[in-house]
Write a protein that holds these residues in place. Structure first.
Motif, short mmCIF file in Angstrom:
data_model
loop_
_atom_site.label_atom_id
_atom_site.label_comp_id
_atom_site.label_asym_id
_atom_site.label_seq_id
_atom_site.Cartn_x
_atom_site.Cartn_y
_atom_site.Cartn_z
N TYR A 1 -6.82 -4.82 -6.82
CA TYR A 1 -6.19 -3.52 -7.00
C TYR A 1 -7.17 -2.47 -6.47
O TYR A 1 -8.36 -2.50 -6.80
CB TYR A 1 -5.87 -3.24 -8.46
CG TYR A 1 -5.08 -4.32 -9.15
CD1 TYR A 1 -3.70 -4.27 -9.24
CD2 TYR A 1 -5.74 -5.42 -9.71
CE1 TYR A 1 -2.98 -5.27 -9.88
CE2 TYR A 1 -5.04 -6.42 -10.36
CZ TYR A 1 -3.66 -6.34 -10.44
OH TYR A 1 -2.95 -7.34 -11.08
N THR B 1 -5.19 9.80 -0.38
CA THR B 1 -5.42 8.64 -1.23
C THR B 1 -4.67 7.43 -0.68
O THR B 1 -3.73 7.55 0.09
CB THR B 1 -4.95 8.89 -2.68
OG1 THR B 1 -3.53 9.12 -2.67
CG2 THR B 1 -5.65 10.07 -3.29
N ARG B 2 -5.12 6.27 -1.12
CA ARG B 2 -4.42 5.02 -0.82
C ARG B 2 -4.49 4.13 -2.05
O ARG B 2 -5.56 3.88 -2.59
CB ARG B 2 -5.05 4.31 0.38
CG ARG B 2 -4.41 2.97 0.71
CD ARG B 2 -4.81 2.52 2.10
NE ARG B 2 -6.24 2.35 2.23
CZ ARG B 2 -6.88 1.18 2.05
NH1 ARG B 2 -6.19 0.12 1.69
NH2 ARG B 2 -8.19 1.10 2.21
N ILE B 3 -3.36 3.68 -2.50
CA ILE B 3 -3.25 2.77 -3.63
C ILE B 3 -2.74 1.44 -3.11
O ILE B 3 -1.71 1.39 -2.43
CB ILE B 3 -2.33 3.33 -4.72
CG1 ILE B 3 -2.90 4.63 -5.28
CG2 ILE B 3 -2.14 2.32 -5.83
CD1 ILE B 3 -2.00 5.30 -6.30
N TRP C 1 -7.82 1.82 -5.50
CA TRP C 1 -7.46 3.24 -5.43
C TRP C 1 -8.55 3.92 -4.61
O TRP C 1 -9.65 4.12 -5.06
CB TRP C 1 -7.35 3.85 -6.83
CG TRP C 1 -7.03 5.33 -6.82
CD1 TRP C 1 -6.36 6.01 -5.86
CD2 TRP C 1 -7.38 6.29 -7.83
NE1 TRP C 1 -6.25 7.34 -6.18
CE2 TRP C 1 -6.87 7.55 -7.38
CE3 TRP C 1 -8.06 6.22 -9.04
CZ2 TRP C 1 -7.04 8.72 -8.13
CZ3 TRP C 1 -8.22 7.39 -9.78
CH2 TRP C 1 -7.71 8.61 -9.32
N GLN C 2 -8.20 4.24 -3.38
CA GLN C 2 -9.16 4.83 -2.43
C GLN C 2 -8.88 6.33 -2.30
O GLN C 2 -7.74 6.74 -2.09
CB GLN C 2 -9.01 4.15 -1.06
CG GLN C 2 -9.89 4.71 0.03
CD GLN C 2 -11.24 4.02 0.11
OE1 GLN C 2 -11.42 2.93 -0.42
NE2 GLN C 2 -12.18 4.64 0.77
N ASN C 3 -9.94 7.14 -2.38
CA ASN C 3 -9.84 8.60 -2.27
C ASN C 3 -10.72 9.09 -1.13
O ASN C 3 -11.87 8.68 -1.00
CB ASN C 3 -10.28 9.27 -3.56
CG ASN C 3 -9.42 8.91 -4.75
OD1 ASN C 3 -8.50 9.62 -5.11
ND2 ASN C 3 -9.72 7.76 -5.37
N GLN D 1 0.14 5.23 0.91
CA GLN D 1 -0.80 6.19 1.46
C GLN D 1 -0.23 7.60 1.32
O GLN D 1 0.94 7.84 1.65
CB GLN D 1 -1.07 5.90 2.94
CG GLN D 1 -1.65 4.52 3.18
CD GLN D 1 -1.83 4.21 4.64
OE1 GLN D 1 -1.85 5.10 5.49
NE2 GLN D 1 -1.95 2.92 4.97
N ASN E 1 0.82 -1.20 0.00
CA ASN E 1 0.00 0.00 0.00
C ASN E 1 0.86 1.25 0.00
O ASN E 1 1.93 1.29 0.62
CB ASN E 1 -0.90 0.03 1.25
CG ASN E 1 -2.00 -1.01 1.18
OD1 ASN E 1 -3.02 -0.81 0.55
ND2 ASN E 1 -1.77 -2.14 1.85
N GLU F 1 -11.91 -0.25 -7.68
CA GLU F 1 -11.35 -1.55 -7.27
C GLU F 1 -11.52 -2.57 -8.38
O GLU F 1 -12.55 -2.63 -9.04
CB GLU F 1 -12.05 -2.03 -5.99
CG GLU F 1 -11.47 -3.31 -5.42
CD GLU F 1 -12.06 -3.65 -4.06
OE1 GLU F 1 -11.43 -4.42 -3.32
OE2 GLU F 1 -13.17 -3.15 -3.75
#
Length: 607
Positions: free
Chosen positions: A305, A278-280, A307-309, A269, A267, A323
């Motif tokens: 996979y 964000t978190r990838i 990508w959280q925003n 962050q 991850n 996701e």
């Protein structure tokens, strides 16, 4: 006293205790953040029905299996074919085990063969904290979270370099050795652990081979973090667990279940501004199951996979997650042998905490490579109507796509539809210092349930015709009431929970297999001089082992004791007795349970 069913006076006693010793036993920690919405939040901002279990509680329990810890959590029952290492099911609010989404350090753990997490393969020794979210969460997590979510976290490095070493012994020739170290310095944190557990076990199935059905588990984990700057952080985690558990398939052979579970997560962050982060992430979970000498092998890989925003505007939180999930199954009974599919999801969330009001809204769209689009949503609202009191209401839907085995094996049907659910619940909570109380009333209806139908004609697929197959043939309704509470009184920490539930097949009116209508826990612990002492009582009503409700499994009551003390500087002695009365009971028809268990452990950990 018999526990084949709860007498009326016992139910009244449990209700009285739950009311007298209020709240969730697992929610005694202040300011604990959880991921009920996939975003770290203070517990006070969470509307969902959540329980937290920390490392101290896990160690104090003395339990050897993850499912045994969860069995003491409100809303959860377990079933197991024999002892530790046997096939294990976890029923959350009466739902099948495949309807609980399980994450290990953010890595999705699932089997595309049996469906659901392989609970018996997840090593308890590496776990630092467990979070249990009750209720559908499809609008947040996508497929599978029909009953709820269990998130498992391993140890994270903090403070100075700290090693530990533990040794435990018990009856049935049980032995456990674990070692590791953790720490943090100059922006780098680390945690490593190794564990070996073994037991000769007991004869789990009298009708088969009369030998002992023991188990062996070896596991290792690593968790690393690098703070590149105050705004940027990299994390990586790895867990590898291998187990060999005996089972009885015949009267002559020495049969073995070989389980290899692996998880990998990475991850990044980033806090781009005071408002936006964000978190990838990239994760991969593998579950390899094999039997010997009877040849069977199935291998599942789940790759994700994310990508959280997150964007914060005052008391409001906006989230958007993209996701992708890729499932792959390698199984000789499927056509083709190697099968796969993918799901692409977009999830949106809105959260608000303003004075006495808390609101959480979530929407998600998943595009499945086999089934097309699936839309899910949830809405939750909580109102603090008086000091220390809060009422809540929530509604949501969820789905689970059929496993690749259910569609493409020799018993499969490629035309299967996803299972779907609609849930509604009401909650009431009270919290004042050490006194807490919680009550939740819920109803969850599941449609298009997938069931194996035998003797009903033929199942036609690319491999030929067979006398049974998987089909969307059932509907179920899961409804119930959960009361839970805790209180400190006269030096004692008291807690209780009671579940009154009605998990039924709507077409037949029968109870779902291996689920009771009533189960409860009572616990108390105190400190006496240098000793920490505790006792707990687990109660479960009658269940049925079959869908026709003809094979009854009697109710039971288990009385457990635990104690710990510091015997010397940096050395802690832990002792536990499970099933003190040596109660004879069954979790699955034809399978014995271990009886009375003793465990004594010594741990060295410099402070």
């Amino acid at each position: 006293m018999k526990f084949s069913s709860f007498p009326a006076n016992l139910a009244v006693l449990n209700l009285a205790l739950a009311a007298a010793f209020p709240a969730l036993a697992q929610q005694q920690l202040k300011d604990v953040v959880v991921t009920a919405t996939r975003v770290a939040q203070p517990l006070t901002d969470v509307v969902a029905d959540v329980s937290l279990i920390d490392r101290e509680a896990i160690e104090r329990s003395g339990a050897t299996g993850l499912a045994d810890v969860l069995a003491r959590v409100p809303g959860i029952e377990i079933s197991r074919n024999g002892g530790i290492g046997g096939t294990t099911s976890v029923f959350l609010r009466g739902a099948d085990t495949r309807f609980t989404a399980v994450y290990l350090d953010g890595v999705r753990i699932d089997s595309q063969s049996t469906g659901g997490a392989p609970w018996e393969a997840i090593p308890l020794a590496q776990i630092d904290r467990i979070e249990v979210l009750r209720g559908p969460a499809g609008a947040i997590y996508g497929s599978d979270a029909i009953a709820g979510v269990v998130q498992i976290f391993t140890r994270k490095g903090e403070g100075a370099f700290t090693p530990y070493l533990g040794l435990g012994l018990g009856n049935q020739r049980t032995a456990k050795l674990d070692a590791g170290f953790s720490g943090a310095q100059q922006g780098f944190d680390y945690s490593f652990g190794l564990t070996r557990e073994t037991s000769s076990g007991f004869n789990a199935k009298a009708a088969s081979n009369p030998d002992r059905d023991g188990y062996l588990n070896r596991s290792a984990n690593a968790r690393l973090g690098l703070q590149l700057s105050p705004e940027q952080r990299l994390e990586a985690n790895l867990l590898d667990s291998w187990s060999d558990s005996r089972y009885d398939a015949s009267k002559t052979t020495d049969d073995h279940n070989l389980h290899h579970l692996q998880s990998l997560g990475m991850n990044w962050q980033s806090q781009w501004s005071e408002a936006y982060s964000t978190r990838i992430g990239f994760t991969e979970g593998k579950d390899r199951y094999e039997t010997q000498p009877s040849p069977y092998l199935t291998d599942t890989q789940v790759r994700s996979y994310l990508w959280q925003n997150e964007y914060r505007i005052g008391a409001q939180l906006l989230t958007a997650a993209f996701e992708r999930r890729e499932d792959r199954l390698n199984n000789a009974t499927t056509t083709p042998v190697l099968t796969d599919r993918s799901q692409d999801g977009l999830a949106l969330g809105y959260g608000l905490r303003h004075q006495a009001h808390t609101l959480q809204l979530n929407l998600r769209h998943d595009e499945d490579s086999e089934f097309g689009g699936q839309d899910t949503g949830s809405a939750s609202y909580a109102y603090a109507f008086a000091p220390n009191w809060r009422a809540s209401v929530s509604a949501g839907n969820a789905f689970r796509s059929p496993t690749l085995f259910q569609r493409f094996s020799i018993y499969g049907d490629p035309s299967l539809r996803p299972e779907t659910a609609r849930n509604f619940e009401l909650g009431l909570n009270y919290a004042l210092q050490s006194t807490r109380f919680g009550v939740v009333l819920y109803r969850n209806q599941i449609d298009d349930l997938i069931n194996y139908v035998s003797g009903s004609g033929s199942c036609v697929n690319g491999s030929g015709e067979y006398p049974g197959c998987y089909a969307n043939t059932k509907r179920a309704r899961l409804e119930g009431l959960t009361l839970s509470g805790s209180r400190s009184l006269a030096g004692f920490n008291l807690s209780a929970s009671l579940d009154l539930q009605n998990p039924r097949d709507l077409d037949t009116g029968k109870l779902l297999a291996r689920r009771s209508r009533r189960h409860a826990t009572l616990a108390a612990d105190t400190r006496l001089d240098r000793w920490q002492l505790g006792a707990e009582l687990q109660l479960s009503g009658q269940r049925y082992d079959d869908k026709d409700n003809k094979k009854a499994l009697g109710g039971y009551g288990l009385f457990n004791l635990h104690a710990s003390t510091e015997v010397a500087r940096d050395f802690t002695l832990q002792a536990r007795v499970d099933n003190l009365a040596d109660k004879d009971y069954q979790l699955a028809n034809g399978y014995y349970t271990p009886g009375r268990l003793f465990y004594l452990g010594l741990k060295w950990s410099p402070k």
